[in-house]
Design an enzyme around this catalytic site. Structure first.
Site, mmCIF file in Angstrom:
data_model
loop_
_atom_site.group_PDB
_atom_site.id
_atom_site.type_symbol
_atom_site.label_atom_id
_atom_site.label_comp_id
_atom_site.label_asym_id
_atom_site.label_seq_id
_atom_site.Cartn_x
_atom_site.Cartn_y
_atom_site.Cartn_z
ATOM 1 N N HIS A 43 0.667 -1.086 0.121
ATOM 2 C CA HIS A 43 0.194 0.084 -0.062
ATOM 3 C C HIS A 43 0.781 1.308 0.081
ATOM 4 O O HIS A 43 1.583 1.420 0.705
ATOM 5 C CB HIS A 43 -0.871 -0.047 1.096
ATOM 6 C CG HIS A 43 -1.987 0.951 1.122
ATOM 7 N ND1 HIS A 43 -2.055 1.904 2.244
ATOM 8 C CD2 HIS A 43 -2.980 1.150 0.271
ATOM 9 C CE1 HIS A 43 -3.228 2.717 2.096
ATOM 10 N NE2 HIS A 43 -3.683 2.292 0.748
ATOM 11 N N HIS A 85 -1.088 10.553 -3.068
ATOM 12 C CA HIS A 85 -2.387 9.984 -2.310
ATOM 13 C C HIS A 85 -3.480 11.195 -2.255
ATOM 14 O O HIS A 85 -4.629 11.238 -2.742
ATOM 15 C CB HIS A 85 -2.230 9.296 -1.200
ATOM 16 C CG HIS A 85 -3.501 8.811 -0.433
ATOM 17 N ND1 HIS A 85 -3.949 9.733 0.524
ATOM 18 C CD2 HIS A 85 -4.558 7.852 -0.530
ATOM 19 C CE1 HIS A 85 -5.230 9.005 0.804
ATOM 20 N NE2 HIS A 85 -5.556 8.042 0.159
#
Length: 218
Positions: A43, A85
């Protein structure tokens, strides 16, 4: 005759080894989308031990044998796909502002690693200071087809042509070739329209529809 026989035996042996290796490789690759497979998806890269969404983080994930590296994809003001992100650069760089409002040249000036050292002194490394935000093209250049890619399109409704640019790079680096395993690239998004756009461009790419549950780690 003996020399010829030896050459033939050696040749057949090498061919057998190659066939077995190739078959094993194909079996391993075809297992990517096996419903019983347990996959390790890094991730934002190995984000627990390196600054997220940096080449260092992705390299560590590869070194740790992750099955996929996960990339959150955003578009800069001048239309370049970058791995990032948050909507803004405030949390993970020394800058401030929205990614979509910044040209790539401005994004590249940011220090995307010092924050990690400050928050994680036990995992801090001098090499993280000044580390840059990577473009998707730089990631593909660094890892090519040695990695499997789990990509999320972020803010696609504010990034016209994001899907086309993504597919263009995937094709440029031959990551969608028939020789590649099914699931070499997976795309996910909260946007159904973005997933539909990708499906229209290439119906063979596995897609995942995300649903907002308020969880902070997507």
């Amino acid at each position: 005759m003996k020399k010829i026989l030896i050459v033939l035996v050696v040749g057949l042996f090498c061919a057998a080894v190659y066939i077995l290796w190739d078959a094993g490789k194909k079996n391993q690759l075809s297992a990517l989308l096996d419903e019983d497979a347990f996959l390790l998806i890094a991730h934002r890269g190995a984000s627990a031990i390196a600054p997220e969404h940096t080449l260092a983080s992705y390299q560590l994930a590869m070194d740790m044998n992750a099955d996929y590296i996960e990339i959150d994809l955003q578009t800069t003001k001048d239309g370049v796909l970058v791995a990032f992100h948050d909507d803004t650069v405030d949390r993970t760089t020394d800058g401030s502002g929205r990614v979509a409002d910044m040209d790539l040249a401005d994004i590249k000036k940011l220090d995307a690693g010092s924050w990690f050292n400050a928050e994680n002194p036990d995992r801090a490394k001098e090499e993280y200071v000044g580390i840059q935000v990577p473009t998707l093209e730089e990631i593909f250049k660094a890892f090519g087809d040695s990695a499997n890619y789990y990509i999320e399109t972020k803010q696609p409704d504010q990034s016209e042509g994001m899907e086309e640019k993504l597919l263009e790079l995937l094709n440029q680096f031959e990551l969608l070739e028939e020789s590649q395993p099914k699931g070499k690239v997976i795309v996910q998004s909260f946007s159904a329209d973005s997933l539909k756009a990708i499906h229209q461009l290439d119906e063979d790419i596995p897609l995942i529809q995300l649903i907002d549950t308020g969880h902070p780690f997507t």
